[in-house]
Write an enzyme that holds these catalytic residues in place. Structure first.
Site, PDB file in Angstrom:
ATOM      1  N   GLU A  47      14.860  -4.766  52.087  1.00  0.00           N
ATOM      2  CA  GLU A  47      15.214  -6.348  52.203  1.00  0.00           C
ATOM      3  C   GLU A  47      15.373  -6.316  53.969  1.00  0.00           C
ATOM      4  OE1 GLU A  47      18.483  -9.597  51.673  1.00  0.00           O
ATOM      5  OE2 GLU A  47      18.187  -8.152  50.051  1.00  0.00           O
ATOM      6  N   ARG A  51      17.713 -12.935  59.853  1.00  0.00           N
ATOM      7  CA  ARG A  51      19.048 -13.023  60.748  1.00  0.00           C
ATOM      8  C   ARG A  51      18.814 -12.813  62.291  1.00  0.00           C
ATOM      9  NH1 ARG A  51      23.628  -9.912  57.200  1.00  0.00           N
ATOM     10  NH2 ARG A  51      23.011 -10.900  55.138  1.00  0.00           N
ATOM     11  N   THR A  75      17.602 -13.505  52.989  1.00  0.00           N
ATOM     12  CA  THR A  75      18.300 -14.725  53.708  1.00  0.00           C
ATOM     13  C   THR A  75      17.167 -15.610  53.952  1.00  0.00           C
ATOM     14  OG1 THR A  75      19.517 -13.027  55.093  1.00  0.00           O
ATOM     15  CG2 THR A  75      20.052 -15.457  55.378  1.00  0.00           C
ATOM     16  N   LYS A 135      19.993 -12.718  42.443  1.00  0.00           N
ATOM     17  CA  LYS A 135      20.805 -11.953  43.288  1.00  0.00           C
ATOM     18  C   LYS A 135      22.292 -12.555  43.173  1.00  0.00           C
ATOM     19  CE  LYS A 135      21.968 -11.715  48.305  1.00  0.00           C
ATOM     20  NZ  LYS A 135      21.359 -11.710  49.662  1.00  0.00           N
TER      21      LYS A 135
END
Length: 220
Positions: A47, A51, A75, A135
């Site tokens: 993953e 960011r 994210t 998640k």
């Protein structure tokens, strides 16, 4: 949640490996050697979090040059990011939370996705919409193994990838739960090792993580 667009090596993201590395890259040039080290260590699902400005190029590089890796984007919080990440080659999507618009975009992406939850109501809402894999974030802060264990009875159809504050000592406690398929974490990609480009160290840390097994207790 298997993609109709490209072969997926398992029935679910949750079944690829016991741990999904959560990767933050500031230099896209590190993406390929890092991915190769993780795959060599036994962790094929990677993953890459959105960011940093390097994330998009990192996903593209891994998708193009490390075919044995299953690269995903983390994210993900907007429909626009869903479109961009799948165009870059992301083979699964992970969000820290969800909205109706984001869920609709992830459904339409053609790749597996794990929307983030931290409350029972969010889990029920996703189950109502036909989503069974999620998640759990932030795992430790949101109640940890005790919370997830308490969900297994009334909501056995929900499966989770807990992420947030999990390390090699606590991961086996999560993996022992019947509703946990894998955990997410970054301890096998420490920032100092990435900065030093110590791919050998990362491969060894990945190998240890890939060998994690559920602890004897429930973790509750």
């Amino acid at each position: 949640m298997t993609s109709p667009l490209s072969p997926f090596p398992a029935a679910s993201v949750l079944d690829l490996a016991p741990v999904v590395p959560v990767v933050v890259l500031t230099d896209a040039a590190d993406a390929v050697p890092l991915a190769r080290a993780l795959v060599a260590g036994g962790l094929p699902a990677i993953e890459v979090t959105l960011r940093t400005p390097a994330a998009s190029a990192a996903i593209r590089a891994i998708a193009a040059e490390v075919p044995e890796a299953v690269v995903g984007a983390g994210t993900v919080i907007t429909p626009e990011q869903v479109d961009a990440c799948t165009a870059d080659g992301a083979r699964f999507l992970v969000s820290p939370g969800w909205t109706e618009a984001l869920l609709e975009a992830m459904r339409g992406s053609g790749v597996p996705f794990l929307p983030g939850v931290s409350t029972t109501s969010e889990v029920v809402a996703l189950l109502e919409r036909g989503v069974r894999e999620m998640k759990f974030f932030p795992a430790q802060a949101a109640g940890g193994t005790a919370y997830l264990s308490s969900l297994a009875g009334p909501l056995p159809q929900a499966r989770f990838c807990p992420t947030g504050g999990i390390g090699p000592k606590t991961a086996p406690e999560y993996l022992a739960l019947p509703n946990v398929g894998c955990v997410g974490g970054s301890w096998m990609v420490p920032a100092d090792a990435v900065a030093a480009r110590d791919w050998g160290r990362i491969e060894e840390l990945a190998r240890t993580a890939a060998g994690l097994r559920p602890s004897g207790g429930s973790g509750a």
